[in-house]
Design an enzyme around this catalytic site. Structure first.
Site, mmCIF file in Angstrom:
data_model
loop_
_atom_site.group_PDB
_atom_site.id
_atom_site.type_symbol
_atom_site.label_atom_id
_atom_site.label_comp_id
_atom_site.label_asym_id
_atom_site.label_seq_id
_atom_site.Cartn_x
_atom_site.Cartn_y
_atom_site.Cartn_z
ATOM 1 N N TYR A 125 0.817 -1.218 0.000
ATOM 2 C CA TYR A 125 0.000 0.000 0.000
ATOM 3 C C TYR A 125 0.850 1.267 0.000
ATOM 4 O O TYR A 125 0.484 2.259 -0.620
ATOM 5 C CB TYR A 125 -0.890 0.036 1.250
ATOM 6 C CG TYR A 125 -2.253 -0.552 1.080
ATOM 7 C CD1 TYR A 125 -2.414 -1.883 0.705
ATOM 8 C CD2 TYR A 125 -3.388 0.213 1.303
ATOM 9 C CE1 TYR A 125 -3.667 -2.420 0.570
ATOM 10 C CE2 TYR A 125 -4.649 -0.320 1.171
ATOM 11 C CZ TYR A 125 -4.782 -1.644 0.793
ATOM 12 O OH TYR A 125 -6.035 -2.172 0.660
ATOM 13 N N LYS A 177 2.297 -15.304 2.950
ATOM 14 C CA LYS A 177 2.476 -16.060 1.717
ATOM 15 C C LYS A 177 3.960 -16.390 1.611
ATOM 16 O O LYS A 177 4.643 -16.062 0.626
ATOM 17 C CB LYS A 177 1.968 -15.211 0.525
ATOM 18 C CG LYS A 177 1.909 -15.943 -0.800
ATOM 19 C CD LYS A 177 0.825 -17.012 -0.881
ATOM 20 C CE LYS A 177 0.908 -17.757 -2.194
ATOM 21 N NZ LYS A 177 0.008 -18.929 -2.262
ATOM 22 N N ASP A 236 -3.986 -17.922 0.898
ATOM 23 C CA ASP A 236 -5.011 -18.571 0.059
ATOM 24 C C ASP A 236 -5.768 -19.625 0.861
ATOM 25 O O ASP A 236 -7.003 -19.712 0.806
ATOM 26 C CB ASP A 236 -4.382 -19.165 -1.215
ATOM 27 C CG ASP A 236 -3.124 -19.987 -0.975
ATOM 28 O OD1 ASP A 236 -2.596 -19.980 0.168
ATOM 29 O OD2 ASP A 236 -2.658 -20.641 -1.929
ATOM 30 N N ASP A 267 -6.805 -6.527 4.098
ATOM 31 C CA ASP A 267 -7.884 -5.835 3.380
ATOM 32 C C ASP A 267 -8.851 -6.855 2.799
ATOM 33 O O ASP A 267 -10.068 -6.769 2.963
ATOM 34 C CB ASP A 267 -7.286 -4.963 2.268
ATOM 35 C CG ASP A 267 -8.342 -4.237 1.468
ATOM 36 O OD1 ASP A 267 -9.287 -3.700 2.088
ATOM 37 O OD2 ASP A 267 -8.235 -4.204 0.228
ATOM 38 N N ASP A 292 -12.781 -8.253 4.370
ATOM 39 C CA ASP A 292 -14.030 -8.197 3.597
ATOM 40 C C ASP A 292 -14.667 -9.580 3.508
ATOM 41 O O ASP A 292 -15.883 -9.730 3.618
ATOM 42 C CB ASP A 292 -13.785 -7.672 2.172
ATOM 43 C CG ASP A 292 -14.011 -6.169 2.068
ATOM 44 O OD1 ASP A 292 -13.878 -5.480 3.100
ATOM 45 O OD2 ASP A 292 -14.322 -5.684 0.962
HETATM 46 C C1 IPM Z 1 -10.533 -0.623 3.848
HETATM 47 C C2 IPM Z 1 -10.726 -0.017 2.503
HETATM 48 C C3 IPM Z 1 -9.524 0.836 2.167
HETATM 49 C C4 IPM Z 1 -8.323 -0.078 2.133
HETATM 50 C C5 IPM Z 1 -9.652 1.656 0.872
HETATM 51 C C6 IPM Z 1 -10.851 2.559 0.897
HETATM 52 C C7 IPM Z 1 -8.403 2.458 0.598
HETATM 53 O O1 IPM Z 1 -10.945 -1.004 1.544
HETATM 54 O O2 IPM Z 1 -10.442 0.138 4.840
HETATM 55 O O3 IPM Z 1 -10.488 -1.841 3.942
HETATM 56 O O4 IPM Z 1 -8.040 -0.693 1.103
HETATM 57 O O5 IPM Z 1 -7.659 -0.197 3.157
HETATM 58 MG MG MG Z 2 -11.117 -2.941 2.367
#
Ligand code: IPM
Ligand code: MG
Length: 352
Positions: free
Chosen positions: A136, A186, A218, A242, A246
Protein backbone atom coordinates in the site's frame (compact mmCIF):
# COMPACT_ATOMS: atom_id res chain seq x y z
CA UNK A 1 -11.47 13.66 26.40
CA UNK A 2 -11.29 15.23 22.96
CA UNK A 3 -12.94 13.44 20.07
CA UNK A 4 -12.67 14.58 16.45
CA UNK A 5 -15.83 13.60 14.57
CA UNK A 6 -15.18 13.22 10.84
CA UNK A 7 -18.50 12.16 9.33
CA UNK A 8 -17.44 12.27 5.66
CA UNK A 9 -19.59 11.30 2.70
CA UNK A 10 -22.78 9.46 1.81
CA UNK A 11 -24.39 7.83 4.83
CA UNK A 12 -21.41 8.88 7.00
CA UNK A 13 -23.16 11.93 8.52
CA UNK A 14 -26.40 10.01 9.26
CA UNK A 15 -24.81 7.08 11.03
CA UNK A 16 -22.33 9.29 12.86
CA UNK A 17 -25.16 11.47 14.19
CA UNK A 18 -26.74 8.47 15.93
CA UNK A 19 -23.41 7.29 17.32
CA UNK A 20 -22.78 10.77 18.74
CA UNK A 21 -26.23 10.75 20.37
CA UNK A 22 -25.33 7.49 22.10
CA UNK A 23 -21.96 8.86 23.19
CA UNK A 24 -23.47 12.08 24.55
CA UNK A 25 -26.15 10.14 26.39
CA UNK A 26 -23.45 8.59 28.60
CA UNK A 27 -22.77 12.10 29.99
CA UNK A 28 -19.07 11.46 30.40
CA UNK A 29 -17.45 14.35 32.25
CA UNK A 30 -14.91 16.31 30.22
CA UNK A 31 -16.05 15.04 26.83
CA UNK A 32 -15.59 17.53 23.98
CA UNK A 33 -16.48 16.87 20.35
CA UNK A 34 -15.01 18.69 17.35
CA UNK A 35 -16.33 18.30 13.81
CA UNK A 36 -14.13 18.29 10.73
CA UNK A 37 -14.53 17.82 6.97
CA UNK A 38 -13.13 14.77 5.24
CA UNK A 39 -13.44 12.88 1.94
CA UNK A 40 -15.49 14.12 -1.00
CA UNK A 41 -17.30 16.57 1.29
CA UNK A 42 -13.94 18.14 2.16
CA UNK A 43 -12.85 18.16 -1.47
CA UNK A 44 -15.95 20.07 -2.51
CA UNK A 45 -15.53 22.61 0.30
CA UNK A 46 -11.74 22.97 0.50
CA UNK A 47 -10.35 21.39 -2.67
CA UNK A 48 -8.70 18.52 -0.76
CA UNK A 49 -10.06 15.26 0.74
CA UNK A 50 -7.91 15.68 3.86
CA UNK A 51 -7.52 19.40 4.56
CA UNK A 52 -4.69 20.50 6.86
CA UNK A 53 -7.15 21.77 9.48
CA UNK A 54 -8.85 18.36 9.64
CA UNK A 55 -5.52 16.63 10.10
CA UNK A 56 -4.57 19.08 12.87
CA UNK A 57 -7.91 18.56 14.60
CA UNK A 58 -7.48 14.78 14.42
CA UNK A 59 -3.94 15.03 15.75
CA UNK A 60 -4.91 17.18 18.70
CA UNK A 61 -7.77 14.89 19.71
CA UNK A 62 -7.50 11.75 21.85
CA UNK A 63 -9.53 9.72 19.37
CA UNK A 64 -11.29 10.09 16.02
CA UNK A 65 -14.81 8.95 15.20
CA UNK A 66 -14.95 8.43 11.44
CA UNK A 67 -18.04 7.91 9.28
CA UNK A 68 -17.26 6.94 5.71
CA UNK A 69 -15.68 8.42 2.60
CA UNK A 70 -16.45 7.80 -1.05
CA UNK A 71 -18.26 10.06 -3.45
CA UNK A 72 -19.03 9.04 -7.05
CA UNK A 73 -18.76 12.67 -8.17
CA UNK A 74 -15.04 12.46 -7.38
CA UNK A 75 -14.38 9.36 -9.50
CA UNK A 76 -12.78 11.33 -12.32
CA UNK A 77 -10.31 13.19 -10.07
CA UNK A 78 -6.60 12.49 -9.97
CA UNK A 79 -5.76 9.77 -7.46
CA UNK A 80 -4.35 12.10 -4.78
CA UNK A 81 -7.61 14.09 -4.68
CA UNK A 82 -9.97 11.12 -4.37
CA UNK A 83 -11.86 10.64 -1.09
CA UNK A 84 -10.13 7.30 -0.36
CA UNK A 85 -6.84 9.17 -0.06
CA UNK A 86 -8.20 10.78 3.10
CA UNK A 87 -8.33 7.36 4.82
CA UNK A 88 -4.85 6.41 3.67
CA UNK A 89 -3.52 9.87 4.60
CA UNK A 90 -5.02 9.71 8.11
CA UNK A 91 -3.61 6.23 8.69
CA UNK A 92 -0.13 7.25 7.59
CA UNK A 93 -0.02 10.70 9.19
CA UNK A 94 -1.47 9.53 12.50
CA UNK A 95 0.61 6.31 12.47
CA UNK A 96 -2.48 4.14 12.86
CA UNK A 97 -0.61 0.92 12.25
CA UNK A 98 -2.95 -1.59 13.87
CA UNK A 99 -6.39 -2.22 12.46
CA UNK A 100 -8.74 -4.33 14.58
CA UNK A 101 -11.65 -5.84 12.67
CA UNK A 102 -13.90 -8.09 14.70
CA UNK A 103 -16.22 -10.31 12.68
CA UNK A 104 -18.77 -12.24 14.64
CA UNK A 105 -22.22 -13.56 13.97
CA UNK A 106 -24.72 -12.10 16.40
CA UNK A 107 -26.95 -14.55 18.23
CA UNK A 108 -30.19 -14.97 16.32
CA UNK A 109 -28.77 -13.48 13.11
CA UNK A 110 -27.11 -16.64 11.78
CA UNK A 111 -29.59 -16.67 8.89
CA UNK A 112 -27.97 -13.52 7.46
CA UNK A 113 -24.75 -15.40 6.82
CA UNK A 114 -24.38 -17.15 3.47
CA UNK A 115 -22.77 -20.00 5.42
CA UNK A 116 -24.63 -22.97 6.88
CA UNK A 117 -26.17 -22.20 10.27
CA UNK A 118 -23.78 -24.31 12.38
CA UNK A 119 -20.71 -23.04 10.50
CA UNK A 120 -21.86 -19.42 10.79
CA UNK A 121 -22.65 -19.56 14.50
CA UNK A 122 -19.02 -20.52 15.20
CA UNK A 123 -17.68 -17.42 13.46
CA UNK A 124 -16.12 -15.09 16.04
CA UNK A 125 -12.86 -13.79 14.67
CA UNK A 126 -10.72 -10.74 15.28
CA UNK A 127 -8.56 -9.75 12.31
CA UNK A 128 -5.55 -7.67 13.29
CA UNK A 129 -4.42 -6.02 10.07
CA UNK A 130 -1.21 -4.04 9.67
CA UNK A 131 -2.27 -0.69 8.27
CA UNK A 132 0.63 1.59 7.40
CA UNK A 133 3.04 -0.61 5.45
CA UNK A 134 3.18 -3.28 2.76
CA UNK A 135 2.50 -2.75 -0.92
CA UNK A 136 0.00 0.00 0.00
CA UNK A 137 2.68 2.48 0.99
CA UNK A 138 5.73 1.28 -0.92
CA UNK A 139 7.18 3.06 -3.94
CA UNK A 140 4.94 2.67 -6.94
CA UNK A 141 4.70 3.91 -10.43
CA UNK A 142 3.88 3.32 -14.03
CA UNK A 143 6.80 3.03 -16.41
CA UNK A 144 7.11 2.54 -20.10
CA UNK A 145 8.91 -0.60 -21.15
CA UNK A 146 11.16 -0.82 -24.21
CA UNK A 147 8.29 -1.75 -26.48
CA UNK A 148 6.40 1.38 -25.39
CA UNK A 149 3.79 -0.52 -23.35
CA UNK A 150 2.89 0.71 -19.87
CA UNK A 151 3.99 -1.32 -16.88
CA UNK A 152 2.59 -0.72 -13.39
CA UNK A 153 4.66 -1.62 -10.34
CA UNK A 154 4.21 -1.46 -6.56
CA UNK A 155 6.88 -2.30 -4.04
CA UNK A 156 5.97 -4.74 -1.26
CA UNK A 157 8.09 -4.72 1.88
CA UNK A 158 7.94 -5.22 5.64
CA UNK A 159 10.70 -4.43 8.07
CA UNK A 160 11.18 -6.46 11.23
CA UNK A 161 10.20 -3.51 13.41
CA UNK A 162 6.95 -3.01 11.50
CA UNK A 163 6.08 -6.67 11.96
CA UNK A 164 7.13 -6.70 15.60
CA UNK A 165 4.79 -3.91 16.64
CA UNK A 166 1.73 -5.36 14.92
CA UNK A 167 2.59 -8.81 16.30
CA UNK A 168 2.67 -7.34 19.80
CA UNK A 169 -0.87 -5.97 19.37
CA UNK A 170 -2.05 -9.33 18.05
CA UNK A 171 -0.40 -11.44 20.76
CA UNK A 172 -1.94 -9.21 23.44
CA UNK A 173 -5.35 -9.48 21.80
CA UNK A 174 -4.96 -13.26 21.71
CA UNK A 175 -4.06 -13.33 25.40
CA UNK A 176 -7.37 -11.60 26.10
CA UNK A 177 -9.45 -13.98 24.00
CA UNK A 178 -8.64 -17.64 24.34
CA UNK A 179 -4.91 -17.62 23.66
CA UNK A 180 -4.87 -18.63 20.00
CA UNK A 181 -3.22 -16.60 17.23
CA UNK A 182 -3.01 -17.39 13.52
CA UNK A 183 -0.47 -15.45 11.47
CA UNK A 184 -1.34 -15.25 7.77
CA UNK A 185 1.27 -14.75 5.07
CA UNK A 186 2.48 -16.06 1.72
CA UNK A 187 5.89 -17.25 2.84
CA UNK A 188 5.95 -20.01 0.22
CA UNK A 189 6.41 -17.32 -2.44
CA UNK A 190 7.23 -13.90 -0.98
CA UNK A 191 10.40 -12.75 0.81
CA UNK A 192 8.31 -10.07 2.52
CA UNK A 193 6.30 -12.90 4.06
CA UNK A 194 9.42 -14.81 5.10
CA UNK A 195 10.56 -11.83 7.17
CA UNK A 196 6.99 -11.52 8.49
CA UNK A 197 6.85 -15.16 9.56
CA UNK A 198 10.35 -15.24 11.10
CA UNK A 199 9.62 -12.08 13.07
CA UNK A 200 6.24 -13.26 14.37
CA UNK A 201 7.86 -16.56 15.44
CA UNK A 202 10.59 -14.61 17.22
CA UNK A 203 8.00 -12.65 19.19
CA UNK A 204 6.14 -15.79 20.24
CA UNK A 205 8.67 -16.57 22.99
CA UNK A 206 7.43 -13.52 24.90
CA UNK A 207 3.89 -14.91 24.97
CA UNK A 208 4.13 -18.50 26.21
CA UNK A 209 0.41 -18.45 27.01
CA UNK A 210 -0.51 -17.93 23.32
CA UNK A 211 -0.61 -20.80 20.81
CA UNK A 212 0.69 -19.52 17.49
CA UNK A 213 0.17 -21.07 14.11
CA UNK A 214 0.83 -19.91 10.54
CA UNK A 215 -1.30 -20.17 7.45
CA UNK A 216 -0.86 -19.17 3.82
CA UNK A 217 -3.31 -16.51 2.76
CA UNK A 218 -5.01 -18.57 0.06
CA UNK A 219 -5.68 -21.36 2.53
CA UNK A 220 -6.84 -18.83 5.14
CA UNK A 221 -9.45 -17.49 2.71
CA UNK A 222 -10.74 -21.01 2.22
CA UNK A 223 -10.71 -21.84 5.93
CA UNK A 224 -12.59 -18.68 6.97
CA UNK A 225 -15.65 -19.85 5.13
CA UNK A 226 -15.28 -23.61 5.53
CA UNK A 227 -14.21 -23.87 9.18
CA UNK A 228 -14.21 -20.47 10.93
CA UNK A 229 -14.44 -22.12 14.37
CA UNK A 230 -10.68 -22.77 14.30
CA UNK A 231 -9.90 -19.03 14.39
CA UNK A 232 -9.86 -16.62 17.28
CA UNK A 233 -7.34 -13.88 16.48
CA UNK A 234 -5.65 -13.55 13.10
CA UNK A 235 -2.73 -11.22 12.29
CA UNK A 236 -1.74 -10.31 8.76
CA UNK A 237 -0.31 -7.62 6.50
CA UNK A 238 -2.09 -4.68 4.94
CA UNK A 239 -3.10 -6.18 1.57
CA UNK A 240 -4.03 -9.64 2.82
CA UNK A 241 -5.91 -8.06 5.73
CA UNK A 242 -7.88 -5.84 3.38
CA UNK A 243 -9.10 -8.84 1.44
CA UNK A 244 -9.63 -11.26 4.33
CA UNK A 245 -11.53 -8.73 6.41
CA UNK A 246 -14.03 -8.20 3.60
CA UNK A 247 -14.34 -11.95 3.27
CA UNK A 248 -14.95 -12.32 7.01
CA UNK A 249 -17.56 -9.56 7.02
CA UNK A 250 -19.36 -11.13 4.08
CA UNK A 251 -19.34 -14.41 5.99
CA UNK A 252 -21.09 -12.61 8.87
CA UNK A 253 -23.60 -11.35 6.32
CA UNK A 254 -24.39 -8.05 7.99
CA UNK A 255 -21.92 -5.40 7.01
CA UNK A 256 -24.05 -2.81 8.82
CA UNK A 257 -23.13 -4.29 12.19
CA UNK A 258 -19.36 -4.41 12.10
CA UNK A 259 -17.16 -1.79 13.78
CA UNK A 260 -13.41 -1.32 13.53
CA UNK A 261 -10.55 0.36 15.32
CA UNK A 262 -7.30 1.69 13.90
CA UNK A 263 -4.85 2.08 16.72
CA UNK A 264 -1.87 4.36 16.84
CA UNK A 265 1.49 4.27 18.51
CA UNK A 266 0.68 7.24 20.74
CA UNK A 267 -0.50 6.99 24.33
CA UNK A 268 -2.75 9.85 25.40
CA UNK A 269 -3.71 10.87 28.93
CA UNK A 270 -6.65 8.44 28.69
CA UNK A 271 -5.47 5.43 26.69
CA UNK A 272 -4.19 4.62 23.23
CA UNK A 273 -4.85 7.02 20.37
CA UNK A 274 -7.14 5.54 17.74
CA UNK A 275 -9.57 6.08 14.90
CA UNK A 276 -12.89 4.26 14.99
CA UNK A 277 -15.17 3.62 12.04
CA UNK A 278 -17.84 1.28 10.72
CA UNK A 279 -16.42 -1.10 8.13
CA UNK A 280 -19.14 -0.28 5.61
CA UNK A 281 -18.58 2.46 3.08
CA UNK A 282 -20.47 5.62 2.19
CA UNK A 283 -23.32 3.75 0.38
CA UNK A 284 -24.20 6.66 -1.95
CA UNK A 285 -27.27 4.77 -3.23
CA UNK A 286 -29.09 5.20 0.09
CA UNK A 287 -27.41 8.39 1.36
CA UNK A 288 -29.67 11.04 2.86
CA UNK A 289 -32.70 8.76 3.02
CA UNK A 290 -32.52 7.88 6.71
CA UNK A 291 -32.29 4.18 5.85
CA UNK A 292 -28.72 3.34 6.87
CA UNK A 293 -28.11 1.14 9.89
CA UNK A 294 -26.05 3.12 12.44
CA UNK A 295 -25.23 0.10 14.61
CA UNK A 296 -21.72 -0.42 13.20
CA UNK A 297 -20.86 3.19 14.05
CA UNK A 298 -22.48 2.91 17.48
CA UNK A 299 -20.40 -0.22 18.11
CA UNK A 300 -17.33 1.70 16.92
CA UNK A 301 -18.00 4.16 19.74
CA UNK A 302 -17.93 1.22 22.15
CA UNK A 303 -14.53 0.19 20.77
CA UNK A 304 -13.33 3.78 21.21
CA UNK A 305 -14.43 3.89 24.84
CA UNK A 306 -12.67 0.61 25.53
CA UNK A 307 -9.38 1.17 23.70
CA UNK A 308 -8.85 4.93 23.83
CA UNK A 309 -10.54 5.84 27.12
CA UNK A 310 -10.35 2.70 29.26
CA UNK A 311 -14.12 2.87 29.80
CA UNK A 312 -14.88 -0.83 29.65
CA UNK A 313 -18.18 -0.65 31.53
CA UNK A 314 -19.61 2.02 29.24
CA UNK A 315 -18.39 0.10 26.20
CA UNK A 316 -20.13 -3.04 27.43
CA UNK A 317 -23.34 -1.07 28.12
CA UNK A 318 -23.43 0.11 24.50
CA UNK A 319 -22.75 -3.38 23.16
CA UNK A 320 -25.45 -4.87 25.34
CA UNK A 321 -27.92 -2.18 24.26
CA UNK A 322 -27.24 -2.99 20.59
CA UNK A 323 -27.54 -6.74 21.21
CA UNK A 324 -30.86 -6.19 23.02
CA UNK A 325 -32.17 -4.04 20.18
CA UNK A 326 -31.21 -6.75 17.70
CA UNK A 327 -32.88 -9.42 19.84
CA UNK A 328 -36.01 -7.22 19.94
CA UNK A 329 -36.01 -7.27 16.15
CA UNK A 330 -34.93 -3.66 15.68
CA UNK A 331 -33.49 -4.39 12.25
CA UNK A 332 -32.38 -2.01 9.55
CA UNK A 333 -32.84 -2.64 5.85
CA UNK A 334 -29.46 -4.38 5.68
CA UNK A 335 -30.89 -7.04 8.01
CA UNK A 336 -34.12 -7.35 6.07
CA UNK A 337 -35.98 -5.08 8.52
CA UNK A 338 -37.77 -1.75 8.21
CA UNK A 339 -36.22 0.39 10.94
CA UNK A 340 -34.62 3.63 9.81
CA UNK A 341 -31.45 5.30 11.01
CA UNK A 342 -32.92 7.47 13.77
CA UNK A 343 -35.40 4.78 14.90
CA UNK A 344 -32.47 2.44 15.44
CA UNK A 345 -30.62 5.18 17.32
CA UNK A 346 -33.71 5.72 19.52
CA UNK A 347 -34.01 1.99 20.18
CA UNK A 348 -30.39 1.70 21.26
CA UNK A 349 -30.73 4.78 23.51
CA UNK A 350 -33.83 3.34 25.19
CA UNK A 351 -31.94 0.15 26.00
CA UNK A 352 -28.86 1.98 27.24
C1 IPM B 1 -10.53 -0.62 3.85
C2 IPM B 1 -10.73 -0.02 2.50
C3 IPM B 1 -9.52 0.84 2.17
C4 IPM B 1 -8.32 -0.08 2.13
C5 IPM B 1 -9.65 1.66 0.87
C6 IPM B 1 -10.85 2.56 0.90
C7 IPM B 1 -8.40 2.46 0.60
O1 IPM B 1 -10.95 -1.00 1.54
O2 IPM B 1 -10.44 0.14 4.84
O3 IPM B 1 -10.49 -1.84 3.94
O4 IPM B 1 -8.04 -0.69 1.10
O5 IPM B 1 -7.66 -0.20 3.16
MG1 MG C 1 -11.12 -2.94 2.37
Amino acid sequence: MKIAVLAGDGIGPEVTREAVRVLENLELPGLTLFEGDVGGAAYHRHGHPLPAETLTMAREADAVLFGAVGDPSCDGLERHLRPEQAVLGLRKELELFANLRPAKVFLGLEHLSPLKHDVASALDLLIVRELTGDVYFGDKGIRESDDGAREGWDMMSYSESEVRRIAEVAFKAAQGSGGKLTSVDKANVLETSQVWRDTVMGEAARYPDVTLDHMYVDNAAMQIISNPAQFSVMVTGNLFGDILSDLASAAVGSIGLLPSASMGARETAHGTYGLYEPIHGSAPDIAGQGKANPMATILSVAMMLRHSFGKNDEAARIETAVEKALADRIHGGDLGGTHGTSAIGDAVLERL
